[in-house]
Design an enzyme around this catalytic site. Structure first.
Site, PDB file in Angstrom:
ATOM      1  N   ILE B 126     -56.284  -7.431   6.674  1.00 34.58           N
ATOM      2  CA  ILE B 126     -55.624  -8.598   7.337  1.00 34.58           C
ATOM      3  C   ILE B 126     -55.808  -8.634   8.948  1.00 34.58           C
ATOM      4  CG2 ILE B 126     -53.049  -9.535   7.536  1.00 34.58           C
ATOM      5  CD1 ILE B 126     -54.036  -9.226   4.623  1.00 34.58           C
ATOM      6  N   GLY B 127     -56.454  -9.324   9.544  1.00 35.76           N
ATOM      7  CA  GLY B 127     -56.695  -9.074  10.843  1.00 35.76           C
ATOM      8  C   GLY B 127     -55.697 -10.239  11.644  1.00 35.76           C
ATOM      9  N   TYR B 128     -54.567  -9.891  11.818  1.00 33.94           N
ATOM     10  CA  TYR B 128     -53.748 -10.724  12.875  1.00 33.94           C
ATOM     11  C   TYR B 128     -53.691 -10.049  14.117  1.00 33.94           C
ATOM     12  CZ  TYR B 128     -51.885 -12.684   8.232  1.00 33.94           C
ATOM     13  OH  TYR B 128     -51.940 -13.103   7.051  1.00 33.94           O
ATOM     14  N   SER B 129     -53.024  -8.914  14.244  1.00 33.59           N
ATOM     15  CA  SER B 129     -52.582  -8.191  15.477  1.00 33.59           C
ATOM     16  C   SER B 129     -53.710  -8.067  16.320  1.00 33.59           C
ATOM     17  CB  SER B 129     -51.920  -7.081  15.571  1.00 33.59           C
ATOM     18  OG  SER B 129     -50.756  -7.256  14.405  1.00 33.59           O
ATOM     19  N   GLU B 243     -45.711 -11.025   2.044  1.00 35.37           N
ATOM     20  CA  GLU B 243     -45.655  -9.821   2.548  1.00 35.37           C
ATOM     21  C   GLU B 243     -44.370  -8.883   2.518  1.00 35.37           C
ATOM     22  OE1 GLU B 243     -48.200  -9.061   5.762  1.00 35.37           O
ATOM     23  OE2 GLU B 243     -47.493  -6.899   6.178  1.00 35.37           O
ATOM     24  N   THR B 371     -41.478  -7.264  13.587  1.00 38.66           N
ATOM     25  CA  THR B 371     -40.608  -6.199  13.703  1.00 38.66           C
ATOM     26  C   THR B 371     -39.133  -6.787  13.258  1.00 38.66           C
ATOM     27  OG1 THR B 371     -39.688  -7.190  15.717  1.00 38.66           O
ATOM     28  CG2 THR B 371     -41.586  -5.298  16.012  1.00 38.66           C
ATOM     29  N   ASN B 372     -38.334  -5.719  12.976  1.00 36.31           N
ATOM     30  CA  ASN B 372     -37.021  -6.400  12.449  1.00 36.31           C
ATOM     31  C   ASN B 372     -36.094  -7.269  13.485  1.00 36.31           C
ATOM     32  OD1 ASN B 372     -37.671  -5.052  10.055  1.00 36.31           O
ATOM     33  ND2 ASN B 372     -35.900  -3.469  10.154  1.00 36.31           N
ATOM     34  N   GLU B 373     -36.515  -6.844  14.721  1.00 35.04           N
ATOM     35  CA  GLU B 373     -35.893  -7.823  15.742  1.00 35.04           C
ATOM     36  C   GLU B 373     -36.368  -9.031  15.615  1.00 35.04           C
ATOM     37  OE1 GLU B 373     -37.036  -4.940  16.380  1.00 35.04           O
ATOM     38  OE2 GLU B 373     -35.066  -3.829  16.815  1.00 35.04           O
TER      39      GLU B 373
END
Lengths: 392, 389
Positions: B126-129, B243, B371-373
């Protein structure tokens, strides 16, 4: 009430921080972990001995500086910050036990080497059971639980025992060579790369020369030194947490997302504020316990025991949580092993388990109200006692 | 309403367990212990092939596309069992990318990709970040520029887990830099052996590597563009919802509780209080939390089966489960005492290993997949219409 350190203690901290920053960068801590290293650095221990750290709280007639546990605490905080191998802590704890009986065989044999920094000591976590031998001395048996470095770098092991079996009260304190065949050490390694062993004594013979103390003297030494060891492990955790908070603050100020520094987001600021507040509270609890121990007042003994338990619970609750929050704020950048953060996360967890069971600490905290909550209830010992448990 | 499992669902769970008992034996366990669940060594490879042979990578697809026509709930039940047994998980390609292709791809694209995913030959990294696009994913700058009948790709992707063994990259690129950020993004399928791609491994705390993948004038044919140009953000978000449901699985949490009961049940580990009443209470508190997390997870899967989009609900299961990983691993290490920190095959057996694994996994699960935030923002904004700042 005085929250500050003395000028001498501030100077000690400055020296320690500067020395460790130069001598013990995290690269050294990494190389020292198992399996790359042995978990110990003889050179570092020798240098720390030369700086006088091992004798800081030992009485002058034992070759020490006659300081208090607060002096040691300053060093422990810096050791935690710099990820110094736990042999410093263990050796200092062993030395404190020996100095409680300065005339004993083990004290005369071992203390000079400790002060030179060429002897490593470790301490058994649980009581053994002791049987008196004809002609003096004792035979010790029983599982000691997890003993750091007993199958590794430690030369001698200090063991507390009870002539009343493993559930009794401590009345024998003895020293053994770790390579004594009666010291059965199953080598293991913590996930932080420390050589911790499962140790069992099988007919370990402590002759007169191996006895540190017996009877009430043994119990007193054990009580004081166990409390001191707990507080200094707490201080180590606090120092590590301080390093982690500093790293994290730096990162969230530098890292830009959504065209702003991460640290400008309220969610991030709240994490930093919670970390800082919890760390300050835990640190104050550790300082409170250390100053109580340093004062050494017999009338305040039970109060000090409670303070030690409060410090232990606070550190167990705060420091691993704080490292996890630091991971959250670093994201993946702090999760690759080229980043140092995980070194503190692992150390925090290992030390937390060494502080002793949280339930036991909570019982100590609740001790003054225990009678009011369960009038007439008798507590029964159902398990081998922890060494030094009776300090609570 | 009947939130319990149906008879058919119970039979399905029993079938999966029976398979795992047979196919995930001692040798497979040893390999997982040595190389991690994400490894691709001989036995793990064979295990994964067997999963593919049963059609379990295509569990939820309609039969006319080669699937078994089962529900997402049944897929979650299967993945839960895999997690409980410590087996190599169903990968992101099967649980996130394939459903996105089913939902958003053209019939041609489905015919092109689904058979390979079904038999395990096609696996996407998976190429996102990117270094400057983490939580702010829409800031991504890897560019795809049309040059005749080819796209030319340049840029750098990070935290690209699996790129060293995957066959393809599921790649988010900026195709239209002049458009608003979210509308200038398109999605590409790029073979990882294309010239101009270089992969550098980054070891992580949990053990498996992640990667930096660099694209330098990588030329791919025009049909490497997935779906519509400029709709990449929608595909990314769709795949992320799937996901997050997979991150919210609770099988491993249940396993740790069972292992803890075994480890502390008879003899208290050294250095712990061994007070049965207190341990029972601690475990009961955790069991309550695990059950709540399991409900949130199954609810999100059920919504997918209803044709709903679990946006806030996918974030809820992700947050709740991953926070519980942290809480439960802390509790486990406390109950196990110092012996629980000893590495692999320590005296406390599987509970110690699993507690350590989960202690190390919890940070990654809390920030990974958004992130959970960020998830809490999604819950408040998409679930309850709170304003975006």
């Amino acid at each position: 009430m005085e929250f500050g350190f003395t000028a001498e203690q501030e100077m000690l901290r400055e020296t320690a921080r500067r020395f460790l920053a130069e001598t013990w960068p995290t690269a050294m801590a990494r190389k020292t972990r198992l399996p790359l290293g042995t978990g110990h650095s003889p050179a570092l221990l020798a240098q720390m001995a030369e700086l006088g750290w091992l004798g800081l709280a030992l009485p002058a007639d034992a070759g020490g500086a006659g300081g208090t546990v607060v002096d040691l605490l300053v060093v422990s905080e810096e050791a935690g910050r710099a990820l110094v191998p736990l042999t410093l802590h263990l050796t200092a704890t062993g030395a404190a036990m020996l100095s409680g009986a300065p005339g004993s065989g083990p004290a005369r044999l071992l203390l000079p080497g400790v002060l030179r920094g060429d002897r490593v000591l470790t301490v058994g976590a649980r009581l053994a059971s002791a049987s008196p031998l004809d002609g003096g001395g004792f035979r010790l048996d029983g599982g000691l639980g997890v003993v750091p470095y007993a199958a590794g770098e430690a030369g001698h092991l200090l063991v507390a025992a009870s002539t009343d079996g493993q559930h009794g009260a401590a009345d024998v304190l003895a020293a053994f060579r770790c390579d004594d065949p009666a010291v059965r050490a199953e080598p293991g390694c913590t996930f932080a790369g420390d050589p911790f062993a499962m140790v069992t004594l099988e007919g370990a013979v402590a002759g007169r020369e191996a006895i540190v103390a017996t009877g009430k003297a043994a119990a007193t030494i054990l009580r004081r030194c166990s409390a001191q060891a707990t507080v200094l492990l707490c201080a180590d955790m606090i120092g590590g947490a301080g390093a982690v908070l500093d790293l994290t603050v730096r990162y969230v100020c530098e890292r830009v997302q959504f065209r702003r520094p991460l640290g400008s987001f309220q969610a991030v600021q709240h994490h930093i504020a919670d970390m800082a507040t919890a760390l300050d509270a835990a640190r104050l609890a550790v300082h409170q316990a250390a100053s109580g121990l340093a004062a050494g007042s017999e009338t305040a003994r039970s109060e000090t025991a409670r303070e030690v338990a409060i410090a232990a619970v606070a550190c167990a609750d705060t420091v691993p949580w704080l490292t996890r929050t630091a991971h959250q704020l670093h994201g993946a950048a702090g999760y690759v092993t080229e980043h140092d953060l995980y070194l503190w996360s692992e150390r925090a967890k290992v030390i937390e388990t060494l502080l002793g069971d949280r339930d036991d600490h909570l019982a100590a905290v609740a001790a003054p109200v225990a009678g009011a909550l369960a009038p007439g209830a008798e507590t029964t010992a159902v398990r081998p006692r922890s060494a030094g448990e009776d300090h609570r | 309403m009947d939130i319990g499992l149906s008879t058919a669902q119970r039979e399905w769970v029993a079938e999966v367990r029976e398979f795992l008992d047979a196919a995930f034996g001692r040798e497979e366990r040893d390999e997982v212990r040595r190389w991690g669940r994400e490894g691709r060594h001989t036995r793990i490879r064979a295990f994964r092939n067997e999963v593919a042979t049963r059609g379990w990578l295509a569990l939820t697809w309609p039969p006319e596309l080669g699937g078994l026509g089962r529900t997402t709930v049944e897929q979650v039940l299967l993945m839960d069992e895999f997690a409980y047994h410590g087996a190599p998980p169903i990968d992101m390609t099967a649980h996130s990318v394939a459903p996105t292709i089913l939902r958003c791809g053209t019939p041609q694209e489905q015919a092109r990709w689904l058979p390979g995913i079904r038999n395990g030959d096609v696996e996407f990294a998976i190429g996102y970040s990117e270094p400057e696009a983490g939580s702010d994913l829409a800031n991504l700058s890897t560019s795809a520029r049309l040059d005749g009948d080819h796209w030319v790709i340049n840029g750098e992707k990070i935290w690209n887990t699996g790129a060293e063994y995957a066959s393809h990259e599921w790649l988010a690129c900026r195709t239209d830099p002049e458009l608003p950020r979210h509308r200038g993004i398109s999605l590409f399928t790029v073979p990882l052996d294309a010239p101009g791609i270089s992969i550098d491994q980054l070891p992580t705390w949990l053990g498996p590597n992640t990667n930096i993948v660099r694209f330098s004038d990588v030329r791919v044919p025009a049909d490497s563009l997935f779906g519509e140009r400029g709709a990449g953000w929608r595909y990314v978000v769709t795949a992320l919802d799937f996901e997050r449901v997979a991150i919210g699985l609770t099988g491993e949490l249940r396993r740790l509780i069972d292992d803890l009961v075994t480890a502390v049940g008879s003899d208290p580990p050294p250095g712990t209080s061994g007070d049965a009443a207190l341990i029972r209470r601690d475990l009961a508190e955790l069991m309550v939390q695990v059950d709540l997390a399991r409900l949130l997870n199954y609810r999100a899967a059920w919504m997918i089966d209803q044709g709903l989009v679990p946006a806030a609900e996918a974030s809820m299961t992700k947050v709740r489960t991953t926070e519980l990983y942290a809480q439960l691993s802390d509790a486990a290490m406390r109950l196990l005492g110092p012996a629980g920190t000893l590495s692999v095959s320590g005296p406390l057996g599987p509970a110690g290993d699993l507690a350590q694994r989960m202690y190390r996994a919890s940070p990654y699960l809390r920030f990974g997949g958004g992130t959970n935030e960020i998830q809490r923002g999604i819950i408040a904004q998409l679930g309850y219409g709170l304003p975006r700042s």
